[in-house]
Design a protein around this motif. Structure first.
Motif, PDB file in Angstrom:
ATOM      1  N   MET A  12     -10.353 -10.503  50.121  1.00  0.00           N
ATOM      2  CA  MET A  12     -11.128 -10.934  50.193  1.00  0.00           C
ATOM      3  C   MET A  12     -12.070 -11.119  51.792  1.00  0.00           C
ATOM      4  O   MET A  12     -13.184 -11.469  51.973  1.00  0.00           O
ATOM      5  CB  MET A  12     -11.915 -12.220  48.790  1.00  0.00           C
ATOM      6  N   ASN A  31      -7.227 -19.317  58.942  1.00  0.00           N
ATOM      7  CA  ASN A  31      -6.526 -18.898  57.756  1.00  0.00           C
ATOM      8  C   ASN A  31      -5.427 -19.490  58.055  1.00  0.00           C
ATOM      9  O   ASN A  31      -4.591 -19.994  58.971  1.00  0.00           O
ATOM     10  CB  ASN A  31      -6.087 -17.015  58.089  1.00  0.00           C
ATOM     11  N   ARG A  32      -4.156 -19.967  57.178  1.00  0.00           N
ATOM     12  CA  ARG A  32      -2.978 -20.772  57.217  1.00  0.00           C
ATOM     13  C   ARG A  32      -2.037 -19.850  57.900  1.00  0.00           C
ATOM     14  O   ARG A  32      -1.316 -20.344  58.067  1.00  0.00           O
ATOM     15  CB  ARG A  32      -2.572 -20.984  55.624  1.00  0.00           C
ATOM     16  N   LYS A  36      -2.481 -13.600  59.778  1.00  0.00           N
ATOM     17  CA  LYS A  36      -3.923 -12.312  59.520  1.00  0.00           C
ATOM     18  C   LYS A  36      -5.241 -12.584  60.250  1.00  0.00           C
ATOM     19  O   LYS A  36      -6.261 -12.196  60.378  1.00  0.00           O
ATOM     20  CB  LYS A  36      -4.009 -13.431  58.273  1.00  0.00           C
ATOM     21  N   ALA A  70      -6.176 -25.626  47.503  1.00  0.00           N
ATOM     22  CA  ALA A  70      -6.234 -25.387  48.282  1.00  0.00           C
ATOM     23  C   ALA A  70      -6.973 -25.885  49.672  1.00  0.00           C
ATOM     24  O   ALA A  70      -7.081 -26.629  50.576  1.00  0.00           O
ATOM     25  CB  ALA A  70      -5.489 -23.707  48.670  1.00  0.00           C
ATOM     26  N   LEU A  74      -6.583 -28.449  52.625  1.00  0.00           N
ATOM     27  CA  LEU A  74      -6.876 -27.784  53.883  1.00  0.00           C
ATOM     28  C   LEU A  74      -7.844 -28.636  54.765  1.00  0.00           C
ATOM     29  O   LEU A  74      -8.535 -28.483  56.052  1.00  0.00           O
ATOM     30  CB  LEU A  74      -6.915 -25.973  54.308  1.00  0.00           C
ATOM     31  N   PRO A 119     -12.987  -6.191  46.536  1.00  0.00           N
ATOM     32  CA  PRO A 119     -13.430  -6.505  48.396  1.00  0.00           C
ATOM     33  C   PRO A 119     -14.053  -5.412  48.793  1.00  0.00           C
ATOM     34  O   PRO A 119     -15.149  -5.181  49.845  1.00  0.00           O
ATOM     35  CB  PRO A 119     -11.766  -6.488  49.018  1.00  0.00           C
TER      36      PRO A 119
HETATM   37  N1  LIG Z   1     -10.343 -10.917  45.307  1.00  0.00           N
HETATM   38  C1  LIG Z   1     -10.762 -10.002  44.898  1.00  0.00           C
HETATM   39  O1  LIG Z   1     -11.274  -9.154  43.970  1.00  0.00           O
HETATM   40  C2  LIG Z   1     -11.128 -11.112  43.970  1.00  0.00           C
HETATM   41  C3  LIG Z   1     -12.680 -10.811  43.798  1.00  0.00           C
HETATM   42  C4  LIG Z   1     -13.547 -12.132  43.160  1.00  0.00           C
HETATM   43  C5  LIG Z   1     -12.852 -14.007  43.734  1.00  0.00           C
HETATM   44  N2  LIG Z   1     -11.953 -13.797  44.295  1.00  0.00           N
HETATM   45  C6  LIG Z   1     -11.434 -15.240  44.765  1.00  0.00           C
HETATM   46  O2  LIG Z   1     -11.823 -14.928  45.937  1.00  0.00           O
HETATM   47  C7  LIG Z   1     -10.098 -15.946  46.189  1.00  0.00           C
HETATM   48  C8  LIG Z   1      -9.359 -15.496  47.187  1.00  0.00           C
HETATM   49  O3  LIG Z   1      -8.981 -14.560  46.701  1.00  0.00           O
HETATM   50  P1  LIG Z   1      -8.386 -13.303  47.887  1.00  0.00           P
HETATM   51  O4  LIG Z   1      -7.813 -11.971  46.707  1.00  0.00           O
HETATM   52  O5  LIG Z   1      -8.660 -12.913  49.091  1.00  0.00           O
HETATM   53  O6  LIG Z   1      -6.589 -13.461  47.542  1.00  0.00           O
HETATM   54  P2  LIG Z   1      -5.605 -14.007  48.289  1.00  0.00           P
HETATM   55  O7  LIG Z   1      -5.439 -11.706  48.879  1.00  0.00           O
HETATM   56  O8  LIG Z   1      -4.579 -14.059  47.724  1.00  0.00           O
HETATM   57  O9  LIG Z   1      -5.469 -14.527  49.732  1.00  0.00           O
HETATM   58  C9  LIG Z   1      -5.278 -15.697  49.319  1.00  0.00           C
HETATM   59  C10 LIG Z   1      -5.154 -16.927  50.482  1.00  0.00           C
HETATM   60  O10 LIG Z   1      -5.643 -17.566  50.537  1.00  0.00           O
HETATM   61  C11 LIG Z   1      -4.981 -19.308  51.136  1.00  0.00           C
HETATM   62  N3  LIG Z   1      -4.237 -19.772  50.338  1.00  0.00           N
HETATM   63  C12 LIG Z   1      -4.185 -19.777  50.248  1.00  0.00           C
HETATM   64  N4  LIG Z   1      -3.535 -21.193  49.232  1.00  0.00           N
HETATM   65  C13 LIG Z   1      -3.613 -21.114  50.378  1.00  0.00           C
HETATM   66  C14 LIG Z   1      -2.715 -22.942  50.783  1.00  0.00           C
HETATM   67  N5  LIG Z   1      -2.118 -23.981  50.420  1.00  0.00           N
HETATM   68  N6  LIG Z   1      -3.712 -23.355  51.565  1.00  0.00           N
HETATM   69  C15 LIG Z   1      -4.330 -22.859  52.556  1.00  0.00           C
HETATM   70  N7  LIG Z   1      -5.067 -21.450  52.696  1.00  0.00           N
HETATM   71  C16 LIG Z   1      -4.445 -21.136  51.187  1.00  0.00           C
HETATM   72  C17 LIG Z   1      -4.060 -17.854  51.637  1.00  0.00           C
HETATM   73  O11 LIG Z   1      -3.221 -18.087  52.769  1.00  0.00           O
HETATM   74  P3  LIG Z   1      -2.359 -17.001  53.409  1.00  0.00           P
HETATM   75  O12 LIG Z   1      -2.964 -15.437  54.546  1.00  0.00           O
HETATM   76  O13 LIG Z   1      -2.270 -17.946  54.801  1.00  0.00           O
HETATM   77  O14 LIG Z   1      -1.489 -16.681  52.923  1.00  0.00           O
HETATM   78  C18 LIG Z   1      -5.224 -16.555  51.657  1.00  0.00           C
HETATM   79  O15 LIG Z   1      -5.539 -16.532  52.825  1.00  0.00           O
HETATM   80  C19 LIG Z   1      -9.392 -16.094  45.146  1.00  0.00           C
HETATM   81  O16 LIG Z   1     -10.443 -17.693  44.627  1.00  0.00           O
HETATM   82  C20 LIG Z   1      -9.916 -15.068  44.640  1.00  0.00           C
HETATM   83  O17 LIG Z   1     -10.211 -15.673  42.266  1.00  0.00           O
HETATM   84  C21 LIG Z   1     -11.259 -12.496  44.496  1.00  0.00           C
END
Ligand SMILES: NC(=O)c1ccc[n+]([C@@H]2O[C@H](COP(=O)([O-])OP(=O)(O)OC[C@H]3O[C@@H](n4cnc5c(N)ncnc54)[C@H](OP(=O)(O)O)[C@@H]3O)[C@@H](O)[C@H]2O)c1
Length: 285
Positions: A12, A31-32, A36, A70, A74, A119
């Motif tokens: 996202m 980004n961590r 990326k 997280a 961070l 996304p």
């Molecule tokens: N995807 C969707 O359709 C969607 C829709 C609505 C809301 N959301 C919300 O948006 C948020 C992100 O979703 P996503 O789909 O982008 O997830 P994702 O693809 O799994 O990405 C997770 C992100 O969080 C980072 N992260 C995880 N643990 C961390 C930590 N301890 N410290 C720093 N960074 C950390 C990851 O960094 P790394 O790259 O280093 O692992 C990555 O940038 C979530 O809360 C999700 O519920 C997502």
């Protein structure tokens, strides 16, 4: 020009960053995992693995990482003074209120948000995003947030409101979806087409939605008696559904859950009441 920091480039976050870049905003990204930061489409951003650097010039900080834990981790020790933090990671209302208080203490303005889209659906004129928290910060950030989704819905100044709306809508959606899946299996078991059920639901959706709306109005008004369809009568259908599942050799999780839930109402003496009265069971009173 305002600088916007996008923290988190997961599925996202990277889309949010790209949309801001495409709209000619001045963007920094963090980004961590450093790999990326080099994704195509991010060339216009200032990319860094140093969180202090990512935030230094940014007046607006958009966070989209795994969760609130997280986020605390961070931003530990990072100066948030004078910044508007927009938290778009998913959490509970309590997560949002606790983070709001913590970040206000650190000199920031706080907005909590919940994205109701995938996304690939971001950046459209109707993409829904619920937001709540600091009203002034919201109106100052509105133009930037509209780049991410045109369907912004500001839910008031309680930081927890956006998340409450988000989870309440998701409960409706997945409750309906699970019911649909059970119905689809019923259709299939009788040689009927699940897609025909989907089409039928679309056609009768206004009548179903009216029942939901009436139930909400009943709860607000404390109207629990004189039912058109009592809890006893509804529970009878679930007994039939459990039997139908057995007869069709299907899983009965959905009707079993419904029967157990409505039975709690019957045991509480609500059998001859409206469905709205089941809110009393949920209140744990
Ligand atoms: N995807 C969707 O359709 C969607 C829709 C609505 C809301 N959301 C919300 O948006 C948020 C992100 O979703 P996503 O789909 O982008 O997830 P994702 O693809 O799994 O990405 C997770 C992100 O969080 C980072 N992260 C995880 N643990 C961390 C930590 N301890 N410290 C720093 N960074 C950390 C990851 O960094 P790394 O790259 O280093 O692992 C990555 O940038 C979530 O809360 C999700 O519920 C997502």
């Amino acid at each position: 020009m305002k600088q916007v920091a996008v923290i988190g480039l997961g599925a996202m976050g990277v889309v949010l960053a790209k949309l801001l870049i495409q709209n000619k905003l001045n963007v920094s990204v963090w980004n961590r995992t450093p790999g990326k930061l080099n994704q195509p489409g991010l060339e216009g951003a200032k990319a860094t693995t140093n969180i202090n650097e990512a935030l230094r010039e940014a007046s607006i900080v958009i966070i989209c990482v795994k969760d609130y834990e997280a986020t605390y981790e961070l931003l530990n020790g990072v100066s948030l003074e004078g910044k508007t933090i927009i938290q778009l990671s998913t959490g509970t209302p309590k997560d949002a209120k606790t983070m709001s208080a913590a970040f206000i203490d650190r000199g920031a303005s706080y907005i909590d948000g919940a994205i109701l889209a995938t996304p690939s659906q971001m950046g459209r004129p109707d993409t829904p995003i619920f937001l709540s928290g600091n009203a002034e910060a919201f109106s100052k950030s509105e133009d930037i947030l509209k780049v991410l989704g045109g369907g912004l819905l500001y839910m008031g100044d309680s930081a927890g409101a956006a998340s409450a709306w988000d989870l309440a809508v998701l409960t409706n959606m997945f409750g309906m979806m699970t019911g649909f899946l059970h119905g689809a299996r019923m259709m299939e078991a009788e040689g009927l087409k699940p897609s025909d059920l989907g089409n039928m639901i679309v056609n009768i959706a206004p009548v179903l939605a009216q029942m939901i709306q009436d139930t909400g109005n009943d709860i607000d008004a404390g109207r629990f008696e004189d039912p058109q369809s009592s809890i006893d009568i509804c529970a009878q259908s679930f007994e039939l559904m459990v039997r139908q599942a057995r007869e069709a050799n299907s899983d009965a999780s959905m009707p079993t859950f419904l029967l157990e839930f409505f039975d709690k109402g019957r045991k509480a003496g609500l059998g001859q009441n409206r469905i709205s009265s089941l809110i009393k069971v949920l209140r744990n009173n």
